[in-house]
Structure formats: structure tokens, C-alpha cells
Design a protein around this motif. Sequence first.
Motif, PDB file in Angstrom:
ATOM      1  N   ARG A 283       0.986   6.776  -6.762  1.00  0.00           N
ATOM      2  CA  ARG A 283       1.487   8.150  -6.903  1.00  0.00           C
ATOM      3  C   ARG A 283       0.931   8.802  -8.167  1.00  0.00           C
ATOM      4  O   ARG A 283       0.507   9.966  -8.147  1.00  0.00           O
ATOM      5  CB  ARG A 283       3.013   8.143  -6.934  1.00  0.00           C
ATOM      6  N   GLU A 284       0.915   8.068  -9.271  1.00  0.00           N
ATOM      7  CA  GLU A 284       0.392   8.609 -10.528  1.00  0.00           C
ATOM      8  C   GLU A 284      -1.087   8.970 -10.394  1.00  0.00           C
ATOM      9  O   GLU A 284      -1.540   9.988 -10.932  1.00  0.00           O
ATOM     10  CB  GLU A 284       0.588   7.591 -11.650  1.00  0.00           C
ATOM     11  N   ALA A 285      -1.832   8.132  -9.670  1.00  0.00           N
ATOM     12  CA  ALA A 285      -3.255   8.408  -9.472  1.00  0.00           C
ATOM     13  C   ALA A 285      -3.453   9.680  -8.651  1.00  0.00           C
ATOM     14  O   ALA A 285      -4.319  10.509  -8.958  1.00  0.00           O
ATOM     15  CB  ALA A 285      -3.924   7.221  -8.781  1.00  0.00           C
ATOM     16  N   LEU A 286      -2.641   9.855  -7.620  1.00  0.00           N
ATOM     17  CA  LEU A 286      -2.717  11.064  -6.800  1.00  0.00           C
ATOM     18  C   LEU A 286      -2.387  12.299  -7.626  1.00  0.00           C
ATOM     19  O   LEU A 286      -3.046  13.334  -7.528  1.00  0.00           O
ATOM     20  CB  LEU A 286      -1.766  10.955  -5.614  1.00  0.00           C
ATOM     21  N   GLN A 287      -1.360  12.188  -8.443  1.00  0.00           N
ATOM     22  CA  GLN A 287      -0.964  13.318  -9.278  1.00  0.00           C
ATOM     23  C   GLN A 287      -2.030  13.639 -10.324  1.00  0.00           C
ATOM     24  O   GLN A 287      -2.170  14.791 -10.733  1.00  0.00           O
ATOM     25  CB  GLN A 287       0.379  13.025  -9.944  1.00  0.00           C
ATOM     26  N   ALA A 288      -2.779  12.626 -10.748  1.00  0.00           N
ATOM     27  CA  ALA A 288      -3.863  12.853 -11.713  1.00  0.00           C
ATOM     28  C   ALA A 288      -5.020  13.608 -11.071  1.00  0.00           C
ATOM     29  O   ALA A 288      -5.769  14.304 -11.753  1.00  0.00           O
ATOM     30  CB  ALA A 288      -4.350  11.522 -12.281  1.00  0.00           C
ATOM     31  N   GLY A 289      -5.166  13.457  -9.736  1.00  0.00           N
ATOM     32  CA  GLY A 289      -6.214  14.187  -9.033  1.00  0.00           C
ATOM     33  C   GLY A 289      -7.342  13.338  -8.488  1.00  0.00           C
ATOM     34  O   GLY A 289      -8.431  13.854  -8.221  1.00  0.00           O
ATOM     35  N   VAL A 290      -7.111  12.029  -8.295  1.00  0.00           N
ATOM     36  CA  VAL A 290      -8.169  11.197  -7.724  1.00  0.00           C
ATOM     37  C   VAL A 290      -8.441  11.614  -6.281  1.00  0.00           C
ATOM     38  O   VAL A 290      -7.568  12.141  -5.595  1.00  0.00           O
ATOM     39  CB  VAL A 290      -7.811   9.693  -7.777  1.00  0.00           C
ATOM     40  N   CYS A 291      -9.658  11.382  -5.843  1.00  0.00           N
ATOM     41  CA  CYS A 291     -10.041  11.714  -4.466  1.00  0.00           C
ATOM     42  C   CYS A 291     -10.027  10.491  -3.560  1.00  0.00           C
ATOM     43  O   CYS A 291     -10.207  10.608  -2.346  1.00  0.00           O
ATOM     44  CB  CYS A 291     -11.429  12.341  -4.445  1.00  0.00           C
ATOM     45  N   GLY A 292      -9.841   9.325  -4.152  1.00  0.00           N
ATOM     46  CA  GLY A 292      -9.801   8.105  -3.359  1.00  0.00           C
ATOM     47  C   GLY A 292      -9.105   6.992  -4.111  1.00  0.00           C
ATOM     48  O   GLY A 292      -9.062   6.995  -5.347  1.00  0.00           O
ATOM     49  N   TYR A 293      -8.533   6.060  -3.362  1.00  0.00           N
ATOM     50  CA  TYR A 293      -7.848   4.904  -3.955  1.00  0.00           C
ATOM     51  C   TYR A 293      -8.120   3.723  -3.036  1.00  0.00           C
ATOM     52  O   TYR A 293      -7.697   3.716  -1.878  1.00  0.00           O
ATOM     53  CB  TYR A 293      -6.351   5.184  -4.060  1.00  0.00           C
ATOM     54  N   VAL A 294      -8.858   2.746  -3.555  1.00  0.00           N
ATOM     55  CA  VAL A 294      -9.310   1.613  -2.746  1.00  0.00           C
ATOM     56  C   VAL A 294      -9.005   0.317  -3.493  1.00  0.00           C
ATOM     57  O   VAL A 294      -9.151   0.245  -4.718  1.00  0.00           O
ATOM     58  CB  VAL A 294     -10.826   1.707  -2.460  1.00  0.00           C
ATOM     59  N   MET A 295      -8.606  -0.698  -2.754  1.00  0.00           N
ATOM     60  CA  MET A 295      -8.327  -1.992  -3.357  1.00  0.00           C
ATOM     61  C   MET A 295      -9.630  -2.752  -3.622  1.00  0.00           C
ATOM     62  O   MET A 295     -10.595  -2.640  -2.860  1.00  0.00           O
ATOM     63  CB  MET A 295      -7.438  -2.828  -2.431  1.00  0.00           C
ATOM     64  N   LYS A 296      -9.648  -3.536  -4.693  1.00  0.00           N
ATOM     65  CA  LYS A 296     -10.829  -4.345  -4.994  1.00  0.00           C
ATOM     66  C   LYS A 296     -11.049  -5.432  -3.946  1.00  0.00           C
ATOM     67  O   LYS A 296     -12.145  -5.983  -3.844  1.00  0.00           O
ATOM     68  CB  LYS A 296     -10.705  -4.971  -6.384  1.00  0.00           C
ATOM     69  N   SER A 297     -10.020  -5.718  -3.181  1.00  0.00           N
ATOM     70  CA  SER A 297     -10.140  -6.714  -2.113  1.00  0.00           C
ATOM     71  C   SER A 297     -10.752  -6.125  -0.841  1.00  0.00           C
ATOM     72  O   SER A 297     -10.964  -6.844   0.139  1.00  0.00           O
ATOM     73  CB  SER A 297      -8.761  -7.290  -1.786  1.00  0.00           C
ATOM     74  N   ALA A 298     -11.058  -4.831  -0.848  1.00  0.00           N
ATOM     75  CA  ALA A 298     -11.597  -4.166   0.343  1.00  0.00           C
ATOM     76  C   ALA A 298     -12.968  -4.721   0.710  1.00  0.00           C
ATOM     77  O   ALA A 298     -13.732  -5.171  -0.152  1.00  0.00           O
ATOM     78  CB  ALA A 298     -11.695  -2.660   0.104  1.00  0.00           C
ATOM     79  N   GLU A 299     -13.281  -4.684   1.988  1.00  0.00           N
ATOM     80  CA  GLU A 299     -14.598  -5.096   2.456  1.00  0.00           C
ATOM     81  C   GLU A 299     -15.650  -4.082   2.003  1.00  0.00           C
ATOM     82  O   GLU A 299     -15.343  -2.918   1.726  1.00  0.00           O
ATOM     83  CB  GLU A 299     -14.609  -5.187   3.985  1.00  0.00           C
ATOM     84  N   ARG A 300     -16.893  -4.538   1.942  1.00  0.00           N
ATOM     85  CA  ARG A 300     -18.001  -3.666   1.534  1.00  0.00           C
ATOM     86  C   ARG A 300     -18.062  -2.413   2.399  1.00  0.00           C
ATOM     87  O   ARG A 300     -18.278  -1.305   1.896  1.00  0.00           O
ATOM     88  CB  ARG A 300     -19.321  -4.435   1.631  1.00  0.00           C
TER      89      ARG A 300
END
Length: 218
Positions: free
Chosen positions: A92-109
Motif C-alpha cells: 500500500r505504501e508503495a502504491l501511495q508513493a506512486g510506483v507503476c509496478g510491484y513484483v516479487m523477487k521470486s517471480a519468474e523471468r
Amino acid sequence: MPVKILIADDHHVVAESLSMLLGAFEPFEVVGIVNNGWQVLNFIEKNTIDIILADLHMPLLNGNDMTVRIREQHPLIKVIILTMSEEAAHIREALQAGVCGYVMKSAERAELIRAIQTVASGENYFSEKIVRKLAEIPNLNNTNGKTAIDDIVPLTKRELEIMRLIAEDLSNQAIADRLHLSVTTVETHRRNLLKKVGVSSAVGLMRWALKHKLIDEI
């Protein structure tokens, strides 16, 4: 033209691995690696960047605080948070800051590439896992009592200033003069405002602002 990417992560091995992974994908160009948010701010003053791929927890200036500053000073640059944190409050804090994306480091390439391509095209990207985590935050304004991505519209301090000056019926030039900005920067903020709140005109923007009590009755 390739998408120019800056990687910001204080874990050197992670940053180098990301650089190799993304650099092998032809539409992307990794133009630099830095270790904290302050280095990001210094780097973008001297280099052309499209997207910043940043860790959330960095020393000196974290990903969220860095994003707020970038949204104020360089609204065309997009930030994607790449992190291990699945905490709903952090999302939520990241969204409020204005990020355009949020991805986990465990995500596939494939997902990471898809996220960058989506953000580069002008859209936001949040994985299904992130959306589910966000739904853990109660929201009494929704009929289902849950929070959704659309419930959080991240407006920066500068965007709020510009919104209120639009409400005063000032032209882009007048707003630029008042805030000591270029007309191009004001136009960019204005386009971002319309896109963020999902309207197509200044009238729609004012209706939205009134509904959310961000401006007084005109």
C-alpha cells in the motif's frame, strides 16, 4: 528504441544477476546499477532513464521515499519495485508513493519481463499475488470490505498543487510560472493526473477532486 533501465539494489549479486538477465533481452538496455535511492537521484540527473527497477529496502533512501522524489522531479520516469516483501502495508505504501509496478523477487523471468514491458507501454503492473495481499487491508468504503488497487490513487504533493491550480482555471503557462516549472513538466503532470483518476478532461478531474474532498466547491 530500447527501454533504458536503471537497477537499484544494495545486494550486489542480485543487481548483477538482474543486469545479465535483462541485458540478454534485446528490447531492454541496462544503463546502470546503483546501491541506494540517493544514488538513483544522482544518476537520473545525468542520464536518460525510462524505468527504475528498485529494491524496496535500501540504505540511506528506501524505494518508496525515492519514488516520491522521482514522481515530483521526473514524472516521466517509471518505478517498479522488485522486493521480497509481501506485507500488505508495504504494498500500500508503495502504491501511495506512486510506483507503476510491484513484483516479487521470486517471480519468474517471464513475469519480470512482462512487468517491464507493461510499464514501458504506459500501464501499471501488479502481480496477482500482490493484488491478493492488498485485499487483506480492510476498506469500509468498499461493499466487500476489501482494498483494491483502484482504491489507492497515488497523487504526489506536486500533482495536488497542480490539481488545485487547475481548479482556479489557470493555464499551463500560468501554473508553470506560479510553481517555477517548465510548461512541458506541467503538461506531463496534467496528463498523469487524468490517467491516474481515470478521466479525460479537466472537468472530470475537478468532479473527481470534489468527490474525494481534495478541493473546495468551485
